[in-house]
Design an enzyme around this catalytic site. Structure first.
Site, PDB file in Angstrom:
ATOM      1  N   ASP A   1      -6.663   0.363  10.552  1.00 24.88           N
ATOM      2  CA  ASP A   1      -6.954   0.695   9.089  1.00 24.88           C
ATOM      3  C   ASP A   1      -6.337   1.779   8.346  1.00 24.88           C
ATOM      4  O   ASP A   1      -6.146   3.047   8.989  1.00 24.88           O
ATOM      5  CB  ASP A   1      -8.573   0.823   8.683  1.00 24.88           C
TER       6      ASP A   1
ATOM      7  N   GLU B   1      -2.140  -1.123   8.735  1.00 30.96           N
ATOM      8  CA  GLU B   1      -2.203  -1.669   7.122  1.00 30.96           C
ATOM      9  C   GLU B   1      -1.640  -0.253   6.581  1.00 30.96           C
ATOM     10  O   GLU B   1      -1.983   0.860   6.768  1.00 30.96           O
ATOM     11  CB  GLU B   1      -3.669  -1.566   6.657  1.00 30.96           C
TER      12      GLU B   1
END
Length: 550
Positions: free
Chosen positions: A214, A282
């Site tokens: 993330d 990401e």
């Protein structure tokens, strides 16, 4: 579908250290996938129950969004214990069952690691905020106020307002790029890096095959805490934050994307290599996403793949737009490896975001699975689910609650999956679902689509199978990119195989010439058109041409 019919015996693929290259990864948002105990919240055993369905799609891996212990202020992306399962999702034993079942079905398992920040209820932060001289005092990003009491600099939070929150115990500000209950970890502190590598090792030892990382470019901040410069209005876009959020007003030079991040990623990759594992990062950046993707996936010593937000943006990808992205990627990341996605848990579902017709939905699905790179599919995408319409009083997402009604948040893409049109709550739960089951989704339930040969679900299965059947699509090069009006075309090549792929992404028929050579039509199951008697290819609206060189 009986489980034994979908077991895979291809051990060569399963043991391939490059399995991630060209893989199709299916994202699961646990709260909304399947509830096994009737509390209205999806859980790990619910995922186990549905793994045969996922395997039947033909995907290579699953990515499970966070299930760690958390106060759930941001629905699991605020972690209070990185090495345990939140009771609402089950237990470590349930997770072990998930991994074992997935592996038995031939699926790799990636889990979502949120390393840039923790919950403010994590014991690390509780200790860090207790004084300025405790053992973890430097584990988070603390800074004194300016002489007038205002925050140390102008950095903004993605969730709105200043990225700094005042702490009355230390009488200092702490950094939070997201909610003020999500303090940022200080990656300049060696002990923090060691602890986080230990977290990754914990899950690798439990059998996971890798991670989705993330906000990978948010790990490291500028040591000097310099102000971000303003971003010219013409350069602002809403791919990372909604247009109503002033986060888009800055060029984020100093609050993320720092060069020191590369060294941590090298350490992380060295750990992955010990286990034969992989990671997809990401990259959250509206201006430099593809360049950062190139930096983070180059050289074979950082993460294997990243995805940026080019195709998660609000604007439908026209043929010229797709070509521009692919050319930019080729220039910025010649050694890099992209992981493409049209939808995920943070953006409006692409069927609604781009206002797609059924024919356009199928064309984009085929295109996605013909691109060079790996692919992430978001749960329900294979059913063609549109964004759910929710009332304000049903919202759970703090992001949407803050910016309603101009921005309705992320709940509309997170509503429960519909498994059966005739069962209570679409077969998701016997209890009251944490988000309402969208009425507009019920007629698109899995069981109904399974019985309809022309349903979108089967189109996704066929497109995934087509990709797996052609090595040129999985790992081959992408060459001779060309745009003519609404038509995008390119060659996919690997040793022993050349495919020509063209896509009419418009509402009018088009005619095109094939490259020189003898071509045979493939992909008829995907509505592919081939050369006619006149030697030309005639494409109807939203029709592909998929041909193989002989």
């Amino acid at each position: 579908m009986p489980a034994q019919s979908i077991l895979r015996a291809d051990t060569a693929v399963q043991n391939d250290p490059q399995w991630w290259r060209g893989a199709v990864i299916y994202q699961i948002y646990p709260r909304s996938y399947q509830d096994s105990n009737g509390d209205g919240i999806g859980d790990l055993l619910g995922i186990v129950e549905r793994l045969p369905y996922i395997a039947s799609l033909g995907v290579d891996a699953i990515w499970v969004s966070p299930f760690f212990t958390s106060p759930m202020k941001d629905f699991g992306y605020d972690v209070s214990d990185y090495c345990d399962v939140d009771p609402m999702f089950g237990s470590l034993a349930d997770f072990d069952m998930l991994v074992a079942t997935a592996h038995k079905l031939g699926l790799k398992v990636l889990i979502d690691l949120v390393l840039s920040h923790s919950s403010d209820q994590h014991p690390w932060f509780v200790e860090s905020r207790s004084s300025k001289d405790n053992p973890r005092a430097n584990w988070y990003v603390w800074a004194d106020a300016k002489p007038d009491g205002t925050p140390p600099n102008n950095w903004l939070s993605i969730f709105g307002g200043s990225a700094w929150a005042w702490d009355t115990t230390r009488c200092q500000y702490f950094l939070h790029n997201f909610l003020d209950t999500q303090p940022d970890l200080n990656f300049h502190e060696p002990a923090v890096q060691e602890e986080l590598l230990g977290v990754a090792r914990f899950w690798l030892d439990r059998g996971v095959n890798g991670f989705r990382l993330d906000t990978i470019n948010f790990y490291v901040h500028d040591r000097e805490l310099r102000d971000n410069p303003p971003l010219p209005p013409e350069q602002r876009n809403a791919s990372i934050a909604p247009a109503v959020n002033p986060y888009n007003y800055q060029e984020h030079l100093f609050d993320k994307n720092q060069p020191e991040n590369l060294e941590f990623l090298r350490r992380f990759r060295a750990l992955l290599d010990l286990y034969g594992a992989a990671a997809v990062g990401e990259v959250g950046d509206a201006q430099r996403g593809l360049e950062i993707l190139g930096e983070y996936t180059s050289g074979g010593d950082k993460v294997q793949m990243c995805y940026a937000f080019e195709f998660l943006s609000p604007d439908a990808p026209s043929a010229p737009r797709i070509a521009a992205v692919l050319r930019h990627l080729d220039y910025s990341a010649p050694e890099g490896w992209a992981c493409w996605a049209f939808s995920n848990h943070d953006v409006v579902r692409h069927v609604s975001r781009w206002d797609l017709t059924p024919a356009a939905t199928r064309a984009y699905a085929t295109l996605l699975l013909c691109l060079r790179g790996s692919v992430c599919l978001y749960q329900g995408e294979e059913l063609g689910l549109p964004e759910a319409e929710l009332r304000f009083e049903d919202l759970q997402d703090p992001y949407g609650i803050r910016f309603w009604p101009e921005f309705k948040g992320r709940d509309g893409c997170r509503t429960p999956i519909v498994w059966s049109a005739k069962e209570l709550n679409g077969g998701f739960s016997r209890g009251i679902p944490w988000l309402p089951v969208a009425r507009e989704h019920v007629h698109m339930a899995v069981d109904d689509q399974e019985r309809a040969p022309d349903a979108l679900l089967h189109h996704y299965r066929r497109a995934i199978a087509f990709r797996r059947a052609h090595k040129a699509l999985v790992r081959g090069s992408l060459r001779d990119l060309h745009v003519a009006g609404d038509t995008l075309s390119f060659l996919r090549k690997t040793e022993g195989e050349t495919l020509f792929c063209a896509f009419n992404l418009g509402h009018e028929p088009v005619t095109l010439h094939l490259p020189e050579g003898h071509w045979v039509t493939v992909g008829q199951e995907l509505n592919s058109s081939g050369p006619g008697e006149d030697g030309l290819v005639h494409l109807g609206p939203w029709q592909p041409c998929l041909v193989q060189k002989r």
